[in-house]
Design an enzyme around this catalytic site. Structure first.
Site, PDB file in Angstrom:
ATOM      1  N   ARG A 193     -14.894   2.818  12.012  1.00 42.16           N
ATOM      2  CA  ARG A 193     -14.038   3.838  12.626  1.00 42.16           C
ATOM      3  C   ARG A 193     -14.238   5.190  11.953  1.00 42.16           C
ATOM      4  O   ARG A 193     -14.393   6.217  12.621  1.00 42.16           O
ATOM      5  CB  ARG A 193     -12.567   3.406  12.502  1.00 42.16           C
ATOM      6  CG  ARG A 193     -11.546   4.404  13.019  1.00 42.16           C
ATOM      7  CD  ARG A 193     -10.188   4.121  12.398  1.00 42.16           C
ATOM      8  NE  ARG A 193     -10.204   4.312  10.945  1.00 42.16           N
ATOM      9  CZ  ARG A 193      -9.313   3.789  10.114  1.00 42.16           C
ATOM     10  NH1 ARG A 193      -8.333   3.032  10.583  1.00 42.16           N
ATOM     11  NH2 ARG A 193      -9.385   4.015   8.814  1.00 42.16           N
ATOM     12  N   HIS A 247      -4.184  -4.562   0.117  1.00 45.92           N
ATOM     13  CA  HIS A 247      -3.894  -5.138   1.433  1.00 45.92           C
ATOM     14  C   HIS A 247      -4.304  -6.613   1.456  1.00 45.92           C
ATOM     15  O   HIS A 247      -5.260  -7.004   2.132  1.00 45.92           O
ATOM     16  CB  HIS A 247      -4.658  -4.389   2.526  1.00 45.92           C
ATOM     17  CG  HIS A 247      -4.050  -3.081   2.915  1.00 45.92           C
ATOM     18  ND1 HIS A 247      -2.923  -2.994   3.713  1.00 45.92           N
ATOM     19  CD2 HIS A 247      -4.401  -1.816   2.603  1.00 45.92           C
ATOM     20  CE1 HIS A 247      -2.613  -1.714   3.894  1.00 45.92           C
ATOM     21  NE2 HIS A 247      -3.487  -0.975   3.233  1.00 45.92           N
ATOM     22  N   CYS A 297       0.824  -1.212   0.000  1.00 46.23           N
ATOM     23  CA  CYS A 297       0.000   0.000   0.000  1.00 46.23           C
ATOM     24  C   CYS A 297       0.862   1.267   0.000  1.00 46.23           C
ATOM     25  O   CYS A 297       1.552   1.544  -0.975  1.00 46.23           O
ATOM     26  CB  CYS A 297      -1.000  -0.032   1.143  1.00 46.23           C
ATOM     27  SG  CYS A 297      -2.408   1.085   0.864  1.00 46.23           S
ATOM     28  N   GLU A 300      -3.010  -8.838   3.070  1.00 46.06           N
ATOM     29  CA  GLU A 300      -2.831  -9.382   4.422  1.00 46.06           C
ATOM     30  C   GLU A 300      -4.042  -9.143   5.318  1.00 46.06           C
ATOM     31  O   GLU A 300      -4.126  -9.724   6.410  1.00 46.06           O
ATOM     32  CB  GLU A 300      -1.579  -8.773   5.076  1.00 46.06           C
ATOM     33  CG  GLU A 300      -1.737  -7.389   5.666  1.00 46.06           C
ATOM     34  CD  GLU A 300      -1.746  -6.249   4.657  1.00 46.06           C
ATOM     35  OE1 GLU A 300      -1.814  -5.076   5.065  1.00 46.06           O
ATOM     36  OE2 GLU A 300      -1.683  -6.536   3.439  1.00 46.06           O
TER      37      GLU A 300
END
Length: 304
Positions: free
Chosen positions: A249, A235, A142, A237
């Protein structure tokens, strides 16, 4: 691949519960093999979560791996305790004389800043220069991928009109390249970013190969001609619930944020998302460790 990590690391117990092969230092010392030494520059704010995500992937192939965590000295992390950093992390000054078989540079939530405005940019530039001679292959994720493209190849980033967040389908450009060996022609992967890099610049640079892209999310996977640098703009992961936590959030902060695309069942944030990218994530990390680290790194580093 059993991973050799400190037994007190919080991720260790969680990895054992997931049946990931974790090896302590005593057992590792009895094996007459040359382990791979991997260093992870963890720039993510929730470091313990990122540790678990990456260790899970490094622990899924046949060789032993020694993992070292690296933290910036010029930036104070606010979302992790100083005790955790002091116990499990080191700084560049302490390891710059060493050589490593592989390195991972993570993302960081600082895309709104120009690279030179980042308070640790000088430090990370030194680290990226150091990798040219002291690391066999580097995996950038990223923001780490954008930083590498800018620092090594002069490819800048630009702001997107809205956040690229969700699960996107990507197509492989050349399935014969080792990094994507075994991939389906199309695969899913998460993105979570406010900026992008120029596809035209990358395609016109003979030092770079665009390996995977999405019609909706753009560039995903880029590799350098010397196999030294691998850039992932998304991403892989991430856990199944990571994008949901980021979405909630941002909503709680009062930000105007769209529901991540192709993520929640029926685009309903109250429903539990599923992980549709796990197998390709493990395959990419396995291919990287095998073809770009293990097969290429010297058995004994020569120091000058």
């Amino acid at each position: 691949m059993p991973i050799n990590i400190p037994p007190q690391l919080p991720a260790a117990e969680l990895l054992k519960k997931e049946k990931i092969f974790v090896m302590d230092e005593e057992r590792a010392s009895t094996q007459d093999i040359r382990p791979l030494n991997i260093i992870i520059l963890n720039l993510m704010p929730e470091k313990e979560r990122t540790e678990l995500q990456l260790l899970r992937l490094l622990g899924n192939t046949p060789l032993q791996v020694n993992v070292t965590f690296l933290n910036t000295a010029t930036h104070e992390s606010k979302n992790v305790s100083k005790t955790h950093l002091d116990s499990f992390y080191t700084t560049f000054e302490q390891i710059k004389h060493k050589r490593y078989d592989g390195m991972i540079i993570t993302g960081a939530p600082i895309e709104h800043l120009a690279f030179e405005e980042v308070d640790f940019w000088e430090e990370i530039s030194q680290i990226m220069d150091w990798t040219k001679t002291n690391v066999t292959s580097v995996l950038h994720i990223c923001w780490g991928a954008q930083a590498a493209l800018y620092h090594h190849y002069g490819v800048g980033k630009y702001d997107l009109p809205q956040k690229c967040s969700g699960i996107y389908t990507h197509r492989i450009s050349d399935p014969t390249i080792n990094l994507v060996r075994g991939f389906n022609d199309e695969f899913n992967a998460p993105h979570s970013r406010y900026t992008a890099v120029s596809m035209e610049q990358i395609q016109n640079d003979p030092r770079l190969t665009l390996l995977a892209k999405s019609e909706d999310a753009g560039i995903f996977l880029v590799i350098s001609d010397d196999n030294k640098h691998i850039m992932i703009t998304g991403h892989l992961e991430y856990d199944a619930g990571t994008l949901a936590e980021e979405y909630n959030r941002d909503r709680n902060k009062g930000l105007e944020i769209d529901v991540p695309k192709n993520y929640f069942p029926d685009d309903d944030p109250t429903k539990q998302p599923i992980n549709s990218w796990r197998s390709h994530t493990h395959l990419l990390f396995s291919n990287w460790l095998n073809y770009y680290v293990y097969q290429e790194t010297p058995y004994e580093w020569v120091y000058f």
